[in-house]
Each structure stands twice: as C-alpha cells, then as structure tokens.
Design a protein around this motif. Structure first.
Motif, PDB file in Angstrom:
ATOM      1  N   THR A 111       4.796   5.500 -12.545  1.00  0.00           N
ATOM      2  CA  THR A 111       5.482   6.676 -13.077  1.00  0.00           C
ATOM      3  C   THR A 111       6.425   7.230 -12.014  1.00  0.00           C
ATOM      4  OG1 THR A 111       3.715   8.167 -12.376  1.00  0.00           O
ATOM      5  CG2 THR A 111       3.531   7.205 -14.575  1.00  0.00           C
ATOM      6  N   THR A 112       7.352   6.411 -11.550  1.00  0.00           N
ATOM      7  CA  THR A 112       8.194   6.745 -10.414  1.00  0.00           C
ATOM      8  C   THR A 112       9.676   6.696 -10.786  1.00  0.00           C
ATOM      9  OG1 THR A 112       8.235   4.431  -9.707  1.00  0.00           O
ATOM     10  CG2 THR A 112       6.498   5.830  -8.788  1.00  0.00           C
ATOM     11  N   GLU A 113      10.497   7.305  -9.942  1.00  0.00           N
ATOM     12  CA  GLU A 113      11.932   7.300 -10.184  1.00  0.00           C
ATOM     13  C   GLU A 113      12.502   5.896 -10.174  1.00  0.00           C
ATOM     14  OE1 GLU A 113      15.619   9.826  -8.418  1.00  0.00           O
ATOM     15  OE2 GLU A 113      14.651   8.450  -7.004  1.00  0.00           O
ATOM     16  N   ASN A 134       1.641  12.921  -4.435  1.00  0.00           N
ATOM     17  CA  ASN A 134       2.631  13.655  -5.220  1.00  0.00           C
ATOM     18  C   ASN A 134       2.361  13.619  -6.721  1.00  0.00           C
ATOM     19  OD1 ASN A 134       3.334  11.049  -5.911  1.00  0.00           O
ATOM     20  ND2 ASN A 134       5.384  11.101  -5.011  1.00  0.00           N
ATOM     21  N   GLY A 135       1.269  12.973  -7.121  1.00  0.00           N
ATOM     22  CA  GLY A 135       0.883  12.911  -8.528  1.00  0.00           C
ATOM     23  C   GLY A 135       1.375  11.680  -9.258  1.00  0.00           C
ATOM     24  N   GLU A 155       0.840  -1.199   0.000  1.00  0.00           N
ATOM     25  CA  GLU A 155       0.000   0.000   0.000  1.00  0.00           C
ATOM     26  C   GLU A 155       0.877   1.253   0.000  1.00  0.00           C
ATOM     27  OE1 GLU A 155      -3.836   1.741   2.511  1.00  0.00           O
ATOM     28  OE2 GLU A 155      -2.680   0.054   3.273  1.00  0.00           O
ATOM     29  N   PRO A 156       0.514   2.266  -0.779  1.00  0.00           N
ATOM     30  CA  PRO A 156       1.325   3.492  -0.801  1.00  0.00           C
ATOM     31  C   PRO A 156       1.352   4.181   0.563  1.00  0.00           C
ATOM     32  CG  PRO A 156      -0.235   3.449  -2.629  1.00  0.00           C
ATOM     33  CD  PRO A 156      -0.627   2.343  -1.710  1.00  0.00           C
ATOM     34  N   ASP A 157       2.441   4.880   0.817  1.00  0.00           N
ATOM     35  CA  ASP A 157       2.515   5.716   2.004  1.00  0.00           C
ATOM     36  C   ASP A 157       1.687   6.980   1.770  1.00  0.00           C
ATOM     37  OD1 ASP A 157       4.301   3.950   3.230  1.00  0.00           O
ATOM     38  OD2 ASP A 157       6.034   4.938   2.304  1.00  0.00           O
TER      39      ASP A 157
END
Length: 314
Positions: free
Chosen positions: A71-73, A56-57, A31-33
C-alpha cells in the motif's frame, strides 16, 4: 479459502534478526527500513508469504522473502505505468486478462475504464488472492477491485489457464516475478512459445503488456524480453518509468502487438497521478545508456535459462 493444513502465524510480533527462519519470509535485501511488525506469515504450497506493517502504517506483502506489492506510493506509480500505457493503445478495451494480479492494485486501474466489461485475474496462489480480496488495508488500497462484479478471479498457473482457454482479450497484462535459478518454471511465462500462444488469445488490435524488471539494475533482462517477443512475431514498444530520484529504481515494461506500434499510439484519456504528458514522453524514450543490442542468444524459450542467468548475474 486457506487450506487447513497450512500453518498461519498472525501474532503481530516484531522481527527478530536472530530467528534465521524468518529470512525465508523477509530477505535481508528487501527488509523494510526502520521498525515494523509481521502481521501474518503463511507457508503455502507455492511460497512463503509475509504481511508486514511499517511504522508509517503502510503494508507490504512478501513472497519468498521479496516484496510482491504493498500500500505504497511506488505501488501506485507501478500500477499506473503498467496499466495505462497499454490500455491507451487499444481503441476500445473491453475484455482484460491479468496474470499475476493477486493484490488487486493493477485491477483497480483497469476498472477506471468505463468501457471495460470483463476482467479475468489469474494468480497461482489462493492466499495472495485472498489477501487482495479480504485483508482490509489492501481492500481499501485497491478499492475492492477483486470483489467487483466485472472481475472474475481464478486460482491457476497462468500458462495452464491460457493453454486451456479459447477466449480472447483486448489487453493481456503480465505482472509476474522474474525467473531465477530458484524459480525456473517462471521462465515458461516469459518464453517464445508462451508469447506465440498469447497471439492466439488477442483480439484484432489487442496488445500485451509485460512488466520487465529493473532497467536500472539489469537492462539485459528487458532487452531479452524484447528479443523474445520479436522472435515470437510481435511488434514491440519498450518503455520505462524513472523513479530513481526517490526510489533509486528505473522500471522497464514492454507493449507487444501483432500490428506496428509506436509512441504515437499511446494517448491516455483518463486522469492519472503520475503520468503527466512530460512524463509519458520520457517513458517512451529509453535512455541510451540502458540500450543493448540483442541476439538469438537472448531469446527465452521453454527449454533454456536465459532470464534466470541474467537474474543470477545481477
């Protein structure tokens, strides 16, 4: 196109932990933070897919509760590590096969090579592929790679496609989920029999690249893939990408070839964001505390559960 009998929820609703059924789409472990919104939920014949937008989009795409891509680093890090090491080990990579490339992110990196003239991308789930082709945040992130005229997308099981095809490729990249007791069929995409079949689909001098899970959590998984590739008659070069400082993970990958392959064969000629010369030297040296001896008992076949058992133990 999405089959009309499938139910899609695109309500932008916030996750409610009290709604137990949503755990099938977003596991507690992954689960996302912080706050996030579920943009889409889709139950396909293959899996339950969720698309999540974080505060953060950034967007994450889940399959059966776990993040598949986003869509992450760290997604950019992963794509560079998986693609550019094997691509640089082939003299002229023109024809590329991607198995498990529904997000289009690794395809984006492959298309950076001007000599590439044909990319075949296989995914078993048309909804995943459709997200990579039409979902605007993903299309922007993957630079429209799956809609490129050089790219052919096919909805099919990767093993079934390879069995029926007689074509050959210079680079074959496998980026698929780990086999588990809930998904034993995935073991046939990691098996000795499948790797032997892939040898027939490689052009002379070609290589295979395999995403080999987390070295930092289950190094045995990576070494089982090494053992299986060797049993299938390959020369193998395992490597890793250490992202523990920021993401607390160290990823394992393997290159396999029908010729001897060493770190000196890796010579990246294009600009990358994360693969500096110093980083590449580190990537091609597996830390001693992760190294494991392998044996015949670690070889994944079509009929056993070696990798699923390793996955279960961790």
């Amino acid at each position: 196109m999405v089959n009309k009998i499938r139910k899609m929820v695109s309500d932008g609703s916030s996750f409610d932990a009290r709604t137990v059924s949503l755990r099938d789409y977003i596991s507690k472990d992954d689960e996302p933070d912080g706050k996030y919104k579920i943009l889409r939920r889709v139950k396909t014949p293959i899996q339950r897919i969720a698309v999540v937008r974080q505060k953060n989009g950034e967007v994450l795409v889940y399959g059966d509760g776990y993040v598949m891509f986003g869509t992450t680093e760290d997604e950019n890090m992963w794509a560079e590590a998986l693609v550019h090491i094997p691509m640089s080990a082939v003299q002229t990579p023109k024809r590329i096969l991607m198995i498990g490339g529904g997000g289009g992110i690794t395809t984006r990196e492959v298309l950076r090579y001007t000599e590439v003239n044909k990319v075949t991308v296989i995914d078993i789930d048309d909804v995943m592929m459709d997200l990579g082709k039409t979902f605007k945040p993903l299309v922007k992130f993957n630079k429209g790679s799956l809609n490129d005229p050089k790219v052919r997308t096919i909805i099919k099981d990767g093993r079934a496609f390879v069995e029926k095809s007689q074509k050959q490729w210079d680079v074959i990249i496998l980026d698929i989920p780990e086999p588990s007791y809930k998904a034993l069929a995935l073991g046939k995409l990691y098996s000795r029999e499948f790797y032997r079949l892939l040898k027939k689909r490689l052009t002379p001098g070609g290589v295979i690249a395999i995403a080999s899970s987390l070295l930092s959590e289950m190094p045995e998984f990576c070494w089982s893939i090494v053992a299986t590739l060797k049993a299938a008659g390959y020369y193998v070069l395992p490597y890793h990408f250490d992202a523990t400082e920021k993401y607390e993970q160290d990823w394992c990958f393997c290159i396999a070839a029908t010729r001897p392959i060493t770190p000196s064969d890796v010579n990246i000629q294009i600009n990358t964001s994360f693969l500096t010369p110093e980083k590449i030297r580190d990537m091609l040296q597996i830390p001693l505390d992760y190294q494991r001896k392998w044996s015949d008992r670690m070889i994944q076949t079509d009929s056993n559960k070696v990798l699923a058992r390793i996955h279960e133990q961790h």
